[in-house]
Design a protein around this motif. Sequence first.
Motif, PDB file in Angstrom:
ATOM      1  N   UNK A   8       0.845  -1.189   0.000  1.00 35.50           N
ATOM      2  CA  UNK A   8       0.000   0.000   0.000  1.00 35.50           C
ATOM      3  C   UNK A   8       0.881   1.240   0.000  1.00 35.50           C
ATOM      4  N   UNK A   9       0.616   2.142  -0.944  1.00 35.54           N
ATOM      5  CA  UNK A   9       1.394   3.369  -1.066  1.00 35.54           C
ATOM      6  C   UNK A   9       0.467   4.570  -0.962  1.00 35.54           C
ATOM      7  N   UNK A  10       0.988   5.676  -0.472  1.00 34.12           N
ATOM      8  CA  UNK A  10       0.233   6.919  -0.366  1.00 34.12           C
ATOM      9  C   UNK A  10       0.335   7.677  -1.683  1.00 34.12           C
ATOM     10  N   UNK A  11      -0.829   8.127  -2.197  1.00 35.62           N
ATOM     11  CA  UNK A  11      -0.860   8.873  -3.451  1.00 35.62           C
ATOM     12  C   UNK A  11      -1.608  10.183  -3.242  1.00 35.62           C
ATOM     13  N   UNK A  12      -1.322  11.159  -4.089  1.00 34.42           N
ATOM     14  CA  UNK A  12      -1.985  12.462  -4.044  1.00 34.42           C
ATOM     15  C   UNK A  12      -2.852  12.589  -5.287  1.00 34.42           C
ATOM     16  N   UNK A  13      -4.136  12.928  -5.083  1.00 33.85           N
ATOM     17  CA  UNK A  13      -5.067  13.136  -6.185  1.00 33.85           C
ATOM     18  C   UNK A  13      -5.282  14.631  -6.362  1.00 33.85           C
ATOM     19  N   UNK A  14      -5.177  15.107  -7.590  1.00 33.27           N
ATOM     20  CA  UNK A  14      -5.321  16.534  -7.890  1.00 33.27           C
ATOM     21  C   UNK A  14      -6.423  16.729  -8.925  1.00 33.27           C
ATOM     22  N   UNK A  15      -7.199  17.795  -8.763  1.00 33.10           N
ATOM     23  CA  UNK A  15      -8.305  18.091  -9.674  1.00 33.10           C
ATOM     24  C   UNK A  15      -7.759  18.375 -11.072  1.00 33.10           C
ATOM     25  N   UNK A  16      -8.301  17.677 -12.067  1.00 32.14           N
ATOM     26  CA  UNK A  16      -7.838  17.881 -13.439  1.00 32.14           C
ATOM     27  C   UNK A  16      -8.461  19.125 -14.051  1.00 32.14           C
ATOM     28  N   UNK A  17      -9.623  19.546 -13.561  1.00 34.18           N
ATOM     29  CA  UNK A  17     -10.289  20.732 -14.080  1.00 34.18           C
ATOM     30  C   UNK A  17      -9.580  22.009 -13.618  1.00 34.18           C
ATOM     31  N   UNK A  18      -9.105  22.062 -12.386  1.00 38.60           N
ATOM     32  CA  UNK A  18      -8.399  23.240 -11.869  1.00 38.60           C
ATOM     33  C   UNK A  18      -7.040  23.429 -12.543  1.00 38.60           C
ATOM     34  N   UNK A  23      -7.959  30.256 -13.791  1.00 33.71           N
ATOM     35  CA  UNK A  23      -8.698  31.333 -13.144  1.00 33.71           C
ATOM     36  C   UNK A  23      -9.202  30.952 -11.756  1.00 33.71           C
ATOM     37  N   UNK A  24      -9.139  29.654 -11.375  1.00 35.98           N
ATOM     38  CA  UNK A  24      -9.668  29.232 -10.083  1.00 35.98           C
ATOM     39  C   UNK A  24      -8.778  29.730  -8.944  1.00 35.98           C
ATOM     40  N   UNK A  25      -9.347  29.753  -7.731  1.00 36.46           N
ATOM     41  CA  UNK A  25      -8.641  30.293  -6.571  1.00 36.46           C
ATOM     42  C   UNK A  25      -7.523  29.381  -6.083  1.00 36.46           C
ATOM     43  N   UNK A  46     -13.691  10.346  -8.938  1.00 35.49           N
ATOM     44  CA  UNK A  46     -14.541  11.539  -8.943  1.00 35.49           C
ATOM     45  C   UNK A  46     -14.674  12.024  -7.514  1.00 35.49           C
ATOM     46  N   UNK A  47     -14.165  13.202  -7.237  1.00 37.72           N
ATOM     47  CA  UNK A  47     -14.212  13.798  -5.902  1.00 37.72           C
ATOM     48  C   UNK A  47     -14.757  15.220  -6.023  1.00 37.72           C
ATOM     49  N   UNK A  48     -15.168  15.789  -4.882  1.00 39.72           N
ATOM     50  CA  UNK A  48     -15.702  17.147  -4.877  1.00 39.72           C
ATOM     51  C   UNK A  48     -14.554  18.147  -4.845  1.00 39.72           C
ATOM     52  N   UNK A  49     -14.585  19.102  -5.765  1.00 42.99           N
ATOM     53  CA  UNK A  49     -13.591  20.173  -5.813  1.00 42.99           C
ATOM     54  C   UNK A  49     -14.221  21.418  -5.203  1.00 42.99           C
ATOM     55  N   UNK A  50     -13.636  21.923  -4.137  1.00 42.48           N
ATOM     56  CA  UNK A  50     -14.227  23.091  -3.467  1.00 42.48           C
ATOM     57  C   UNK A  50     -13.993  24.386  -4.232  1.00 42.48           C
ATOM     58  N   UNK A  51     -13.079  24.394  -5.181  1.00 46.65           N
ATOM     59  CA  UNK A  51     -12.826  25.590  -5.974  1.00 46.65           C
ATOM     60  C   UNK A  51     -13.723  25.635  -7.209  1.00 46.65           C
ATOM     61  N   UNK A  52     -14.043  24.480  -7.795  1.00 48.42           N
ATOM     62  CA  UNK A  52     -14.957  24.410  -8.929  1.00 48.42           C
ATOM     63  C   UNK A  52     -16.411  24.317  -8.477  1.00 48.42           C
ATOM     64  N   UNK A  53     -16.634  23.950  -7.225  1.00 50.01           N
ATOM     65  CA  UNK A  53     -17.955  23.770  -6.626  1.00 50.01           C
ATOM     66  C   UNK A  53     -18.762  22.681  -7.313  1.00 50.01           C
ATOM     67  N   UNK A  54     -18.087  21.585  -7.725  1.00 47.78           N
ATOM     68  CA  UNK A  54     -18.775  20.444  -8.322  1.00 47.78           C
ATOM     69  C   UNK A  54     -17.857  19.223  -8.258  1.00 47.78           C
ATOM     70  N   UNK A  55     -18.427  18.056  -8.559  1.00 47.35           N
ATOM     71  CA  UNK A  55     -17.650  16.825  -8.593  1.00 47.35           C
ATOM     72  C   UNK A  55     -16.878  16.761  -9.908  1.00 47.35           C
ATOM     73  N   UNK A  56     -15.578  16.564  -9.817  1.00 47.35           N
ATOM     74  CA  UNK A  56     -14.717  16.481 -10.999  1.00 47.35           C
ATOM     75  C   UNK A  56     -13.798  15.285 -10.853  1.00 47.35           C
TER      76      UNK A  56
END
Length: 63
Positions: A8-18, A23-25, A46-56
């Motif tokens: 088991x390894x630790x991974x970082x997930x980043x929003x692809x839309x941001x 222009x996002x914060x 698919x996770x919730x992006x607080x900067x896009x305000x939707x699931x991305x």
Amino acid sequence: MSKSKDVRVTVILECTNCCINKESAGISRYITQKNRHNTSSRLELRKFCRYCHKHTIHGEIKK
């Protein structure tokens, strides 16, 4: 004693839309774990992006 090749390894997930939209914060990131033997390819969820305000789609990034 920990092994250097843990299953088991630790991974970082980043929003692809941001990443595309500069222009996002900020950039939404999540930290999770994955099993290296079952999921050898890059993880995408698919996770919730607080900067896009939707699931991305959040994709795994390199550390």
